[in-house]
Design a protein around this motif. Structure first.
Motif, short mmCIF file in Angstrom:
data_model
loop_
_atom_site.label_atom_id
_atom_site.label_comp_id
_atom_site.label_asym_id
_atom_site.label_seq_id
_atom_site.Cartn_x
_atom_site.Cartn_y
_atom_site.Cartn_z
N LEU A 181 -29.30 34.97 1.97
CA LEU A 181 -28.57 36.23 1.84
C LEU A 181 -29.46 37.26 1.16
CD1 LEU A 181 -25.22 34.69 0.59
CD2 LEU A 181 -25.55 35.81 2.80
N VAL A 193 -21.76 41.33 7.69
CA VAL A 193 -20.77 41.28 6.62
C VAL A 193 -21.50 41.23 5.28
CG1 VAL A 193 -18.86 39.98 5.59
CG2 VAL A 193 -19.14 40.04 8.08
N HIS A 194 -21.18 42.17 4.41
CA HIS A 194 -21.74 42.12 3.06
C HIS A 194 -20.64 41.79 2.07
CE1 HIS A 194 -20.65 46.48 3.55
NE2 HIS A 194 -20.17 46.31 2.32
N MET A 195 -21.02 40.99 1.09
CA MET A 195 -20.12 40.65 0.00
C MET A 195 -20.46 41.58 -1.15
SD MET A 195 -20.34 36.51 0.39
CE MET A 195 -22.03 36.64 0.98
N TYR A 206 -22.75 36.94 7.99
CA TYR A 206 -22.76 37.15 6.54
C TYR A 206 -24.21 37.27 6.10
CZ TYR A 206 -17.82 35.79 6.19
OH TYR A 206 -16.45 35.72 6.30
N TRP A 250 -19.35 37.60 13.38
CA TRP A 250 -19.76 38.05 12.05
C TRP A 250 -21.09 37.42 11.66
CZ3 TRP A 250 -16.24 41.56 11.65
CH2 TRP A 250 -14.89 41.30 11.87
N PHE A 310 -15.29 41.47 1.15
CA PHE A 310 -16.02 41.09 2.36
C PHE A 310 -15.86 42.22 3.36
CE2 PHE A 310 -15.04 37.42 -0.04
CZ PHE A 310 -16.00 36.46 0.24
N PHE A 323 -19.12 29.92 4.84
CA PHE A 323 -18.90 30.51 3.53
C PHE A 323 -18.31 29.49 2.57
CE2 PHE A 323 -15.77 32.14 0.56
CZ PHE A 323 -16.59 32.89 -0.27
#
Length: 347
Positions: free
Chosen positions: A146, A33-35, A120, A118, A51, A323
């Motif tokens: 991250l 998952v990339h923000m 992140y 998931w 997201f 998160f």
């Protein structure tokens, strides 16, 4: 021994007019998952970031009748082959497709309690906002750093506004990605500051700015398609053009999410625009993802943040504790460094 089989994940928007599943081979889980903090995502979701997870080729949403792709609104990104999709009723963004699907992970029933679904793993394009947005607030989730993904320096479509429409010291521009909804916000007037109507809506830290906070409630998550949205609380008579009763200007559409609560989104590109409740008729919550503040996504020249906690933290912690912990603790540190109060009550 390698794992075999599939894991079926279910997704739904707030009004449940969009419901679908995706079946993922177990051996390729977790999905990364990339923000994404790029201006395209902020202006189409109305949130600080989106997201997203990329689905492998050949895997795509399987809609649950009567849901179907044809019953949603598609938005073709300018100068791109990608189409994004959102619920025509509540505005929830579900992701986009350009040969393969990129899904909004925030509307799935699978969360952190479903181990191995998931991962992140990155802040994408944080430099799209001069202040770094949420990428400047936290740099790890569940103790895992991250990555910073700048897409190898690949250029994105220019979404800047003409100079005459850009924000200045006395007016803050808000505009969705397609430009169908646009308006300006004025600073609190002397009359408002002196009136009883301002009680609780301005901070002693700086009365020339509006209050702001993060929100991780389930309702906001399912109408935006993101884990978090940021709101700025503005007196409605400080918004130009004058807002009608239903707040629908330009291409806006409204959605009554609960009794006494009206939410507004762009009917063309899907961006969340407003939240309004009958209990405080003269105040409008403006989604900060569509603000065009030159200083960046946090719009600090215009906002006093409640840094100590988001709204409805129990919802966020239940949905994805990792998160939400990162956001909460990060905002506390960021706010203390930037001079924002840790707490205030929203009337």
């Amino acid at each position: 021994m390698a794992m075999t089989g599939e894991k079926t994940l279910a997704a739904s928007c707030h009004c449940r007019n969009v419901q679908y599943t995706v079946s993922i081979p177990v051996e390729i889980l977790p999905l990364e998952v990339h923000m994404c903090h790029c201006s395209v995502c902020r202006y189409t979701y109305g949130a600080p970031c989106c997201f997203h997870a990329d689905l492998p080729p050949g895997i795509e949403p399987e809609f649950t009748a009567p849901s179907s792709l044809e019953k949603m609104t598609a938005y073709a990104l300018p100068r791109s082959k990608t189409k994004t999709y959102f619920c025509s009723t509540c505005g929830c963004c579900i992701g986009g497709c350009n040969d393969t699907w990129t899904i909004s992970t925030s509307i799935f029933d699978a969360n952190r309690d479903d181990e191995g679904i998931w991962l992140y793993n990155s802040h994408m394009l944080p430099d799209s906002a001069p202040d770094g947005g949420l990428a400047a607030v936290f740099s790890e989730i569940d103790g895992l750093p991250l990555q910073i993904d700048d897409l190898g320096g690949r250029a994105l479509p220019d979404v800047s506004l003409p100079k005459e429409l850009q924000s200045n010291q006395s007016e803050l521009r808000a505009e969705c990605h397609c430009g169908g909804v646009s308006f300006t916000i004025a600073r609190p007037s002397e009359e408002f500051i002196a009136s009883s109507e301002s009680k609780g809506w301005l901070s002693d830290v700086d009365k020339s700015k509006w209050l702001a906070c993060m929100d991780v409630c389930d309702d906001c998550r399912l109408v935006t398609g993101t884990n978090v949205i940021a709101w700025m609380f503005v007196a409605r008579d400080h918004i130009t053009p004058r807002l009608p009763k239903d707040l629908c200007i330009g291409t806006a559409k409204s959605y009554r999410s609960t009794e006494g609560v009206n939410r507004v989104f762009c009917g063309d590109c899907g961006a969340t625009v407003f939240y309004h409740c009958d209990e405080r008729p003269n105040i409008v919550d403006v989604s900060m993802g569509i603000l065009r503040a030159p200083e960046g996504a946090m719009a600090e020249n215009w906002s006093v943040w409640r840094a100590g906690r988001p709204s409805w933290p129990e919802n966020g912690l239940r949905y994805h504790a990792g998160f939400s912990h990162a956001l909460i603790e990060g905002m506390k540190r960021w706010g203390a460094e930037r001079g924002h109060p840790q707490e205030f009550q929203i009337p």
